[in-house]
Design a protein around this motif. Structure first.
Motif, PDB file in Angstrom:
ATOM      1  N   THR A  66      -2.547   3.828   8.512  1.00 43.86           N
ATOM      2  CA  THR A  66      -3.749   3.494   9.301  1.00 43.86           C
ATOM      3  C   THR A  66      -4.905   3.087   8.408  1.00 43.86           C
ATOM      4  O   THR A  66      -5.662   2.147   8.729  1.00 43.86           O
ATOM      5  N   THR A  70      -6.643  -0.520   8.431  1.00 46.39           N
ATOM      6  CA  THR A  70      -8.092  -0.697   8.616  1.00 46.39           C
ATOM      7  C   THR A  70      -8.655  -1.655   7.564  1.00 46.39           C
ATOM      8  O   THR A  70      -9.459  -2.563   7.867  1.00 46.39           O
ATOM      9  N   ARG A 101     -12.138  -6.634  17.091  1.00 47.12           N
ATOM     10  CA  ARG A 101     -11.681  -5.887  18.277  1.00 47.12           C
ATOM     11  C   ARG A 101     -10.676  -4.773  17.902  1.00 47.12           C
ATOM     12  O   ARG A 101     -10.635  -3.724  18.532  1.00 47.12           O
ATOM     13  N   ASP A 102      -9.875  -5.002  16.860  1.00 44.44           N
ATOM     14  CA  ASP A 102      -8.866  -4.005  16.476  1.00 44.44           C
ATOM     15  C   ASP A 102      -9.455  -2.850  15.680  1.00 44.44           C
ATOM     16  O   ASP A 102      -8.896  -1.736  15.682  1.00 44.44           O
ATOM     17  N   ASP A 105     -10.270   0.874  17.339  1.00 49.63           N
ATOM     18  CA  ASP A 105      -9.078   1.706  17.627  1.00 49.63           C
ATOM     19  C   ASP A 105      -8.492   2.285  16.355  1.00 49.63           C
ATOM     20  O   ASP A 105      -8.096   3.463  16.301  1.00 49.63           O
ATOM     21  N   LEU A 106      -8.446   1.462  15.300  1.00 51.80           N
ATOM     22  CA  LEU A 106      -7.910   1.948  14.031  1.00 51.80           C
ATOM     23  C   LEU A 106      -8.782   3.047  13.447  1.00 51.80           C
ATOM     24  O   LEU A 106      -8.269   4.071  12.941  1.00 51.80           O
ATOM     25  N   SER A 108     -10.777   5.041  15.096  1.00 49.44           N
ATOM     26  CA  SER A 108     -10.642   6.239  15.941  1.00 49.44           C
ATOM     27  C   SER A 108      -9.340   6.989  15.632  1.00 49.44           C
ATOM     28  O   SER A 108      -9.315   8.222  15.547  1.00 49.44           O
ATOM     29  N   GLU A 109      -8.258   6.229  15.451  1.00 51.71           N
ATOM     30  CA  GLU A 109      -6.983   6.855  15.126  1.00 51.71           C
ATOM     31  C   GLU A 109      -7.050   7.551  13.772  1.00 51.71           C
ATOM     32  O   GLU A 109      -6.547   8.680  13.608  1.00 51.71           O
TER      33      GLU A 109
END
Length: 510
Positions: A66, A70, A101-102, A105-106, A108-109
């Protein structure tokens, strides 16, 4: 504490206190079981550690992946920004916008994966802050290009702020990767060490179990030899005892045969004078009738010449005396027949065969159905275990008991006779004939099995031979009969037979 549990604990305490081979073997088996349990616990712990290691590896790989994803998305955003600045073509800007946009989420993960980790959580927070700043710089340059102020945008890039932010993000990502790699190496070494320890423990446990098994085999072999020696001594002792038992059995059998022969001879000899008495009684009765006819003739011709006492003697006293004589001789005849029956039964050869007891008892119940229906009673035959014995003797025993149960039902309530059975330990079968009839007093429980003895009111026909015959037959079949009864509540006759009838080998004295 229940008596059974108390007896079990006492027996176990005696076993523990007594230094026997069995106790040593049990101790060795207990140690072997303890070792197996220890090995199983070690394997279980190892499985848990392996599962934990797998979870750690998965978590480490996920964090590393991840964090790198990122960084790649930031580089894609930066590439799209520069392409748009150089060419002003919107397709480059599409690459930038997709990466933007991606990124949430990355991030947050990545934050969820490192929450609570004191080494990684601060670095992830810094990456989030640096990424936000870098995206802000990108948005400003893109805005300047859209308004035609390309020179200002180029100057902002040349200022080096974006590069410094990306370098810092790369440093934090590399640090996260290094921390996770170090942890992974440490966990791998721990897992390998635990595996080696488990293998060693299993090997030692297996070796100890083999040693204990060898010791147990040696002890058991010695025990078997001791048992064989004891058995040989016991066989020698039993040989002498069997010889004595055979002699005693022969003597008892011969005495029993003599008693039966004597009973047969006595009964046979009694029958001859009894037949004479019965014959002369009939002749005396016929003579009385002749005299009575002669008195009738005399009374017709000369009534006053007949003595009233003679008339009374012929018509009252003589028939009454003859009736008493006939009743007594008939009773004696029945008793002699019963004794002869007992004698013949004792001499009859038994023939073992496999008996369907359920069908047999149902047939007996059908034979007394007219009596049970007249008495408002029923005979319930439950499924009975099969028996290998003499058919005629078993039929006579059960027939007598069921007939007695029907005969002595209590007319004040509906009669119920239940025949049940079960296999018991030691190769025995138990049958029960239970009724709700009159019942038998406690003092008569043994008396009713004696010859010519009866219990309770004598308002039913019988000579007191049926139950004596039943007990004699049951004992001859190798079984036993007992009674459970309470006056006024009913009776239960309990028959116990061996599963197979073993005929005694009676012959000449050895």
């Amino acid at each position: 504490m229940s008596p059974a549990l108390r007896l079990t604990l006492q027996a176990f305490g005696q076993f523990v206190r007594t230094p026997t081979l069995g106790r040593r073997v049990a101790a060795l088996l207990a140690v072997a079981l303890l070792l197996l349990l220890t090995v199983n616990v070690a394997v279980f712990v190892m499985i848990g550690r392996t599962a934990e290691f797998n979870d750690t590896v998965e978590q480490v790989q996920q964090v590393r992946l991840t964090s790198r994803e990122t960084l790649i998305r930031l580089v894609d955003a930066e590439t799209g920004q520069r392409g748009f600045m150089l060419t002003a073509r919107p397709e480059y800007l599409a690459i930038h916008e997709q990466a933007v946009r991606d990124l949430p989420d990355l991030l947050s993960e990545l934050d969820a994966l490192t929450t609570g980790d004191p080494d990684l959580e601060p670095r992830v927070e810094r990456i989030q802050d640096l990424a936000g700043q870098r995206l802000d710089v990108m948005d400003r340059t893109i805005g300047l290009v859209r308004t035609g102020r390309i020179g200002e945008a180029v100057g902002l890039i040349r200022g080096g702020q974006g590069k410094a932010l990306m370098d810092a993000i790369r440093v934090e990502t590399a640090a996260i990767d290094e921390i996770q790699f170090t942890r992974l190496q440490f966990r791998t070494r721990q897992s390998e060490w635990a595996g080696h320890v488990t293998v060693i423990a299993n090997a030692l446990g297996g070796a100890l179990i083999l040693v204990l098994a060898g010791i147990s085999v040696w002890l058991i072999r010695r025990y078997v030899i001791e048992i064989q020696d004891a058995r040989a001594a016991l066989d020698r002792l039993n040989a002498g005892l069997e010889h004595q038992v055979r002699d005693r059995t022969f003597e008892l059998t011969r005495a029993n045969e003599e008693v039966q022969r004597f009973a047969y001879i006595v009964s046979h000899d009694l029958r001859a004078p009894l037949v004479n008495v019965m014959g002369y009684t009939s002749e005396l009765e016929q003579a009385g009738k002749v005299i009575d006819r002669q008195i009738v003739t005399i009374e017709t011709r000369a009534p006053r010449s007949v003595d009233p006492d003679a008339v009374a003697a012929v018509r009252e006293d003589m028939p009454e005396a003859i009736g008493f004589i006939r009743a007594s001789t008939e009773k004696m005849d029945r008793l002699i027949n019963a004794i002869l029956k007992l004698s013949r039964e004792g001499r009859r050869n038994l023939v073992p065969e496999l008996l369907d007891m359920t069908a047999m008892v149902r047939s007996i119940a059908d034979s007394v159905r007219h009596q049970t229906e007249a008495a408002d009673a029923e005979v319930v035959v439950e499924p009975l275990p099969v028996l290998e014995s003499d058919r005629l003797s078993i039929e006579q025993v059960l027939g007598n008991l069921i007939d007695n149960a029907v005969k002595y039902l209590d007319p004040s309530r509906p009669g119920r006779i239940v025949v049940s059975g079960e296999e018991t330990a030691g190769g025995w079968i138990t049958y029960r004939i239970a009724d709700n009839g009159r019942g038998i007093s406690d003092r008569d429980h043994e008396r009713i099995f004696e010859l010519f003895r009866r219990s309770g009111r004598q308002d039913r026909p019988g000579e007191g031979l049926g139950l004596a015959f039943v007990r004699n037959s049951v004992r001859r079949l190798g079984g036993d009969i007992t009674l459970e009864s309470e006056l006024g509540k009913g009776s239960t006759f309990i028959l116990k037979f061996p599963t197979r009838l073993i005929l005694p080998a009676v012959g000449d004295r050895p």
